[in-house]
Design a protein around this motif. Structure first.
Motif, short mmCIF file in Angstrom:
data_model
loop_
_atom_site.label_atom_id
_atom_site.label_comp_id
_atom_site.label_asym_id
_atom_site.label_seq_id
_atom_site.Cartn_x
_atom_site.Cartn_y
_atom_site.Cartn_z
N ALA A 106 35.31 -54.52 -5.11
CA ALA A 106 35.81 -55.88 -5.33
C ALA A 106 35.52 -56.32 -6.75
O ALA A 106 36.26 -57.08 -7.34
N LEU A 107 34.40 -55.83 -7.31
CA LEU A 107 33.99 -56.28 -8.63
C LEU A 107 34.93 -55.77 -9.73
O LEU A 107 35.02 -56.38 -10.78
N ASN A 108 35.59 -54.67 -9.47
CA ASN A 108 36.48 -54.14 -10.51
C ASN A 108 37.90 -54.64 -10.38
O ASN A 108 38.74 -54.38 -11.22
N TYR A 157 34.94 -52.40 -0.17
CA TYR A 157 33.51 -52.69 -0.37
C TYR A 157 33.30 -53.46 -1.66
O TYR A 157 34.14 -53.41 -2.57
N TYR A 158 32.16 -54.13 -1.73
CA TYR A 158 31.91 -54.95 -2.90
C TYR A 158 31.49 -54.15 -4.12
O TYR A 158 31.65 -54.60 -5.24
#
Lengths: 140, 557
Positions: free
Chosen positions: A135-137, A124-125
């Motif tokens: 995804a952001l991490n 998941y984002y």
């Protein structure tokens, strides 16, 4: 005996469970099962509930999702969190990621659909109540 | 531009698989109309007056030539060979079959595109300046931050079921071409593209058009950009919990902000943000650098400005000269220009483009402009990086396929929703009104003399045509079953360097056959009152609405 979708040791399953006697915020006492509406304000006393249910008035009412996040992340509630009322099988995956671990649905077919799509993506984002992964991490 | 990695590809493919299953269950009768509605909306599918309509996300209006070719193919394979550029930088297909939509979504996923959250009560496609990364007046490229927000808001578990739709716009330039003041959240990024992690953001909330137009209130200034997501989370949570759900016309965040007052709303958001672990939720600097790297400038050649060559070409060809004057904008790099390809040709619905035109634009992007294309909220194509010595050749090719019209920013470059011809919400038709005005004001010298004039048309108070922020706004209304049009004046979206302003309604609405005459009277008043070089908007600001009112509603002698 009601059949519902339940997360047991990290795995979602369809299972039969004993009927719970839900109490409203007015009737409720520590140690009993508390059912709240989606517009309730979380209170520290709720930590003493044997189980908490949030009742959805409509499948499109996202207030219950925010309330669940607050219960898990802000209040630190780690007990059973049940989604009841107008809950839809195709929203089960959002409920799961907001920290619900029991989802009530009216029939076997809906339970099976919800179970099939309880985790529609391999990643998941954004982080969620149930996972810090996102995804952001990944970049860090 | 942003390139999908394996994660992104898996995500969109898995989303298509999920939606395919939902569509099959609907077709088998396992999902009711009402249940399926909510699921298809979040995958871009409306059911309109004549047929379903699929709205494809073009994230912040940026797409590649390969993606535009794929859209052209989709329009041929599944639609009637054309698409519509929307006022939110998306592309809409007006005639897909409901059962084909999973295949269309797969075709989109194959070129790293989707239709996720392009409708429904959720966070929609984030929009920005169509000249981002190219504009001479840009301080910082807004697109990495748009992409950050796109990823964060995609299938956000908590914010997929909001009281109402939610629109975010971002700008990083002096002139706000993204109209951040009329969005649910408007974000101004301050800083430089070299150090994106040091950027500071100003956040506006509660703006919007629609039935109750409101300008957003500045609720946070100079927030370090690493907190952009947690602060947005705080706004979304306050809205999700306390926004009205009893009346869809009072459900947008602007109504909540107004009810609490901007100060009250800000206090509530700040309190929520303080309770979030916003250091843990901060966007890592490495992530900002990673995203920013995708938007690094293309490898521009060392060129000189082609002033002399262009001067000769302009003298030789008056039509090219006009196009240069209106459709070509300054670029931040010497020797390059930004080009607007207008879709506003009289007789064509504003924003409609054929598959042949899409293929042509894609090939020009490849030949001249690093394969990059933008969609503007004015419903035009933009080629952001064109070498100046290629402008003449580009214009000749564009003109040959109906995309070389010189009218960017002029009265005939109107913003216009699809209106009552297609949309089931509309009270009145908008396309015939647009066409009639284009015909009335077709004369170039006249249009040019009028200068920059934003004319915006909406077929109903949902305001998809942004009529509130047109210098001249036209709104279709229903009067006892008949189509009437309300005219407003003096609005603007903030792109002249000032804060945006909503237009004032000039008086009682008029019948469709009277609209052109009324617009002509408005123009006459301007021409009579203006000083040399004074724009319509400045003139309106000086003389006010009264002279216009008097002219339009003068009793016959």
């Amino acid at each position: 005996m009601p059949r519902l979708l339940k997360k047991i040791h990290g795995d979602w399953q369809i299972c039969d469970v004993a009927e719970i006697s839900w109490k409203t915020q007015e009737e409720w006492r520590a140690g009993s099962a508390l059912q709240v509406s989606v517009d309730a304000e979380p209170a520290p006393g709720w930590l003493d509930a044997s189980s908490i249910a949030i009742e959805f008035p409509a499948m499109t009412d996202g207030r219950g999702l925010s309330l669940a996040v607050l219960l898990r992340n802000r209040l630190g509630y780690s007990g059973e969190l049940v989604a009841r009322g107008s809950v839809h099988q195709d929203i089960a995956h959002f409920l799961a990621r907001c920290g619900f671990d029991v989802i009530e649905l009216p029939d076997e077919e809906r339970l099976e659909t919800a179970l099939r799509w309880i985790d529609p993506h391999t990643g998941y984002y954004q982080p969620s109540v149930i996972s810090r992964e996102s995804a952001l991490n990944n970049a860090s | 531009m942003y390139q999908y990695n394996e994660f992104d590809r898996n995500f969109v493919n898995q989303r298509v698989a999920h939606y395919r299953d939902q569509t099959e269950r609907y077709l088998q009768g396992d999902l009711s109309e009402e249940e399926f509605l909510q699921l298809r909306l979040r995958n871009g599918l409306y059911v309109q007056r004549l047929a379903p309509m699929l709205r494809v996300a073009i994230p912040y209006g940026t797409l590649s030539s390969q993606q535009l070719r794929a859209l052209a193919s989709i329009s041929n394979d599944f639609d009637r060979g054309y698409g519509h550029l929307s006022t939110r930088q998306n592309m809409q297909f007006n005639w897909p079959a409901l059962e084909d939509v999973p295949d269309i979504l797969q075709a989109l996923a194959d070129v790293d595109m989707h239709a996720i959250q392009t409708s429904g009560s959720c966070i929609r496609n984030v929009t920005t300046d169509q000249f981002a990364g190219a504009a001479a007046d840009e301080d910082i490229d807004p697109r990495p931050f748009c992409e950050l927000l796109r990823q964060w808001s995609t299938s956000h578990p908590e914010f997929e079921w909001l009281p109402r739709k939610f629109k975010i716009a971002v700008t990083g330039a002096t002139f706000d071409r993204a109209a951040i003041g009329v969005h649910d959240i408007g974000i101004r990024i301050n800083g430089s593209s070299e150090q994106p992690e040091n950027a500071l953001v100003d956040i506006y909330a509660g703006g919007g058009l629609g039935r109750t137009p409101v300008l957003g209130a500045l609720i946070r200034e100079q927030l370090p950009v690493k907190h952009l997501l947690t602060y947005t989370e705080a706004i979304m949570r306050v809205y999700n919990r306390y926004g009205r759900r009893d009346n869809k016309y009072k459900a947008r965040i602007k109504i909540l902000v107004r009810a609490l007052t901007a100060e009250g709303f800000k206090a509530q958001v700040d309190e929520e943000w303080a309770a979030i672990n916003h250091e843990q939720g901060a966007v890592p600097a490495a992530e900002l650098s990673r995203l920013s790297a995708f938007f690094a400038p293309p490898s521009f050649a060392e060129l000189d400005n082609a002033g002399e060559l262009l001067g000769t070409q302009r003298l030789e060809n008056p039509a090219f000269n006009r196009w240069m004057k209106h459709n070509v904008h300054p670029h931040r790099v010497r020797g390059y220009s930004v080009v607007t390809l207008s879709t506003k040709t009289t007789g064509m619905p504003p924003g409609d483009v054929s598959s042949d035109q899409m293929d042509a634009v894609a090939s020009w992007a490849d030949s001249y402009g690093f394969g990059e294309i933008r969609i503007s909220h004015e419903q035009n194509f933009v080629l952001p990086h064109i070498p100046q010595d290629k402008l003449y050749g580009l214009w000749q090719q564009a003109d040959a396929v109906g995309l070389g019209h010189f009218n960017a920013g002029l009265i005939s470059d109107m913003i216009c929703c699809p209106g009552g011809d297609y949309c089931s919400l509309a009270n009145a038709k908008s396309l015939p009104v647009a066409e009639a005005i284009q015909r009335r004001f077709a004369d170039y010298d006249y249009q040019h003399d009028l200068g920059n004039l934003d004319l915006n048309i909406s077929g109903c108070m949902n305001a998809c045509g942004h009529h509130h922020v047109g210098h001249i706004g036209i709104l279709g209304v229903d009067k006892k079953g008949e189509e009437f049009y309300q005219i407003s004046l003096g609005g603007h979206a903030g792109h002249s360097g000032e804060s945006p302003r909503l237009g004032q309604i000039v008086g009682p609405s008029v019948a469709r056959e009277e609209v052109c005459d009324v617009i002509e009277k408005v123009i006459q008043v301007y021409l009579e009152h203006r000083f040399v070089g004074e724009t319509f908007l400045s003139c309106f600001n000086r003389i006010g609405i009264l002279p216009f009112k008097e002219s339009i509603y003068a009793k016959a002698a």
